[in-house]
Design an enzyme around this catalytic site. Structure first.
Site, PDB file in Angstrom:
ATOM      1  N   LYS A 110      -2.983  64.566  19.563  1.00 30.57           N
ATOM      2  CA  LYS A 110      -1.857  64.372  19.837  1.00 30.57           C
ATOM      3  C   LYS A 110      -1.565  63.417  21.265  1.00 30.57           C
ATOM      4  O   LYS A 110      -2.322  64.300  21.472  1.00 30.57           O
ATOM      5  CB  LYS A 110      -1.451  65.566  19.716  1.00 30.57           C
ATOM      6  CG  LYS A 110       0.470  65.347  18.714  1.00 30.57           C
ATOM      7  CD  LYS A 110      -0.273  64.843  16.872  1.00 30.57           C
ATOM      8  CE  LYS A 110       1.624  64.780  16.677  1.00 30.57           C
ATOM      9  NZ  LYS A 110       0.256  64.685  15.673  1.00 30.57           N
TER      10      LYS A 110
HETATM   11  N1  GLU Z   1       1.357  61.161  12.754  1.00 30.49           N
HETATM   12  C1  GLU Z   1       0.429  61.995  11.688  1.00 30.49           C
HETATM   13  C2  GLU Z   1       0.595  62.430  11.567  1.00 30.49           C
HETATM   14  O1  GLU Z   1       0.840  63.828  11.815  1.00 30.49           O
HETATM   15  C3  GLU Z   1      -0.617  60.546  11.461  1.00 30.49           C
HETATM   16  C4  GLU Z   1      -1.288  60.496  12.041  1.00 30.49           C
HETATM   17  C5  GLU Z   1      -2.562  59.727  12.208  1.00 30.49           C
HETATM   18  O2  GLU Z   1      -2.802  58.672  11.467  1.00 30.49           O
HETATM   19  O3  GLU Z   1      -2.964  60.140  13.084  1.00 30.49           O
HETATM   20  O4  GLU Z   1      -0.410  63.218  10.568  1.00 30.49           O
END
Ligand code: GLU
Length: 434
Positions: A124
């Protein structure tokens, strides 16, 4: 099969009875991890590996603002675990970004990818900024400088970002371009959630909301509740909440309340979700929408509804309000909307909760499809994307439900158990490199 467990040495686990800092999502995530690890009888070696992030990067981001002054922002990228594949996870732009939050969100991505069994690890990222107060040019400069700052970790085989809170396709396009300029050729698989014109997948934008809809319908069916007319309250009207609400309405559910950061609207006769989406497109928020009674975000959570979809930020269901929640199902569209301390209260009330790492996994699932399409250079129809997404969401829901019934644990603990056992199996197979 031979016993692949790593040799163990005893470690002291954290004091399970200590009252958690409810506001710290990392503590919430870890206490759920601890519980599932204990039920799985996870060996201490792997337990220690999985408790810590593989890599944490913090960068300062100097940016020339429109007024000619230099502002310095802070950016973070955390790679929690890459044992099952490249790190995967979104980037958020928000004033509340901090290292503990990003660490928790990165670990949640590891568990999420494992729950739906896609070959990614978890990551993240975030930049501490208020994108609502920034011009498009400023946002672009922040994105490009942040990308340059974390470039060593990025790559289709190592770390693949995606949109998250307050970031979107346009931000992903800048990120992909910056990365491509650095390596000297176009690499569209370095990020997902891109505009369709430059390698984004059809259906990606709707995927998280679609997954929330599929999970909600599975939950209603499991509880033998009628889908037609089931009442739904949705907190958050961004990409996840608005599309989730729209697709649930199309399935025949009655969306009676919606909200965003400016407050919410309640209408017992049902809210026309398409109309609300059109309003937000025009006015940028639900402020002044007016087609119902004005309510606060806190009131929305406590409405007498069949389904509550928290689809905004972390820590909205806590020990302070859990006792007042009346929904029969909480389908977690956001990451970490419920604190670990609230879990027991909700369990006592018998609320069925498909957890975040399952319920909102539709986004990363179609991110996986996008990455596969980019690498294969061959693109799928939206129908195929949606069919494959449905298969994965339904099968994952059923896997988790089955384990929860076998072990007599709630859906959250079962989802962590599925995830941790998949990740730890790979660690055992790979061994420890020395
Ligand atoms: N931000 C989204 C999540 O929390 C998608 C993450 C992604 O597609 O890599 O799942």
């Amino acid at each position: 099969m031979a016993d692949l467990r790593l040799p163990t040495n005893t470690i002291v686990r954290p004091d399970k009875d200590r009252f958690l800092d409810e506001d710290n999502p990392f503590e919430s995530m870890m206490s759920r991890f601890d519980r599932a690890a204990e039920l799985l009888d996870l060996e201490p070696g792997i337990y220690k590996v999985l408790r810590s992030a593989e890599k944490e990067i913090s960068v300062s981001i100097p940016v020339m603002m429109d007024n000619g002054e230099v502002e310095v922002f802070t950016g973070i990228r955390v790679l929690h675990n890459t044992s099952r594949g490249p790190a995967k996870g979104g980037i958020r732009f928000d004033m509340n970004v901090n290292l503990d939050e990003v660490r928790a969100l990165a670990a949640w991505m590891t568990w999420k990818c494992a729950v739906v069994n896609i070959p990614f690890g978890g990551a993240k990222g975030g930049v501490i900024c208020d994108p609502l107060k920034m011009s498009v040019g400023e946002l672009e400069r922040v994105t490009r400088r942040y990308t340059a700052g974390i470039i060593a970790t990025l790559g289709p085989d190592s770390d693949v970002p995606a949109p998250d809170v307050n970031t979107n396709e346009r931000v992903m396009a800048w990120l992909m371009d910056t990365y491509s300029m650095h390596v000297g050729h176009t690499v569209n698989a370095v990020t997902t959630g891109k505009p369709v014109e430059m390698g984004g997948s059809l259906g990606r934008r709707e995927a998280t909301g679609r997954g929330v809809m599929i999970t909600t319908i599975e939950s209603l069916n499991h509880l033998k509740m009628e889908v037609k007319g089931a009442t739904v309250a949705v907190q958050g009207f961004g990409n996840v909440g608005s599309i989730g609400a729209q697709l649930l309405a199309r399935e025949g559910c009655k969306v009676v309340a919606i909200s965003d950061r400016t407050g919410g609207w309640h209408n017992a006769r049902g809210i026309d979700v398409d109309d609300a989406i059109a309003y937000v497109k025009k006015h940028r928020s639900l402020e002044g929408y007016g087609k119902g009674d004005a309510i606060t975000n806190e009131q929305l959570l406590e409405l007498e509804v069949d389904v509550l979809v928290p689809a905004a930020l972390e820590n909205v269901i806590t020990t302070k309000n859990a006792r007042n929640i009346k929904a029969k199902i909480i389908c977690e569209g956001a990451n970490g909307p419920t604190t670990a301390n609230a879990d027991a209260i909700l369990d006592e009330k018998g609320i069925f909760i498909p957890p975040d790492i399952l319920a909102n996994a539709g986004g990363v699932t179609v991110s996986y499809f996008e990455w596969v399409q980019n690498r294969g250079g061959y693109y799928w129809t939206e129908q195929l994307v949606n069919e494959r997404l449905r298969d994965i969401m339904v099968n994952s829901f059923r896997d988790v439900l089955k384990l929860s019934q076998q072990h007599k644990v709630n859906m959250r603990t079962a989802a962590y158990m599925v995830a941790i056992s998949r990740v730890s199996t790979v660690h055992r197979l790979r061994g420890i490199y020395a």
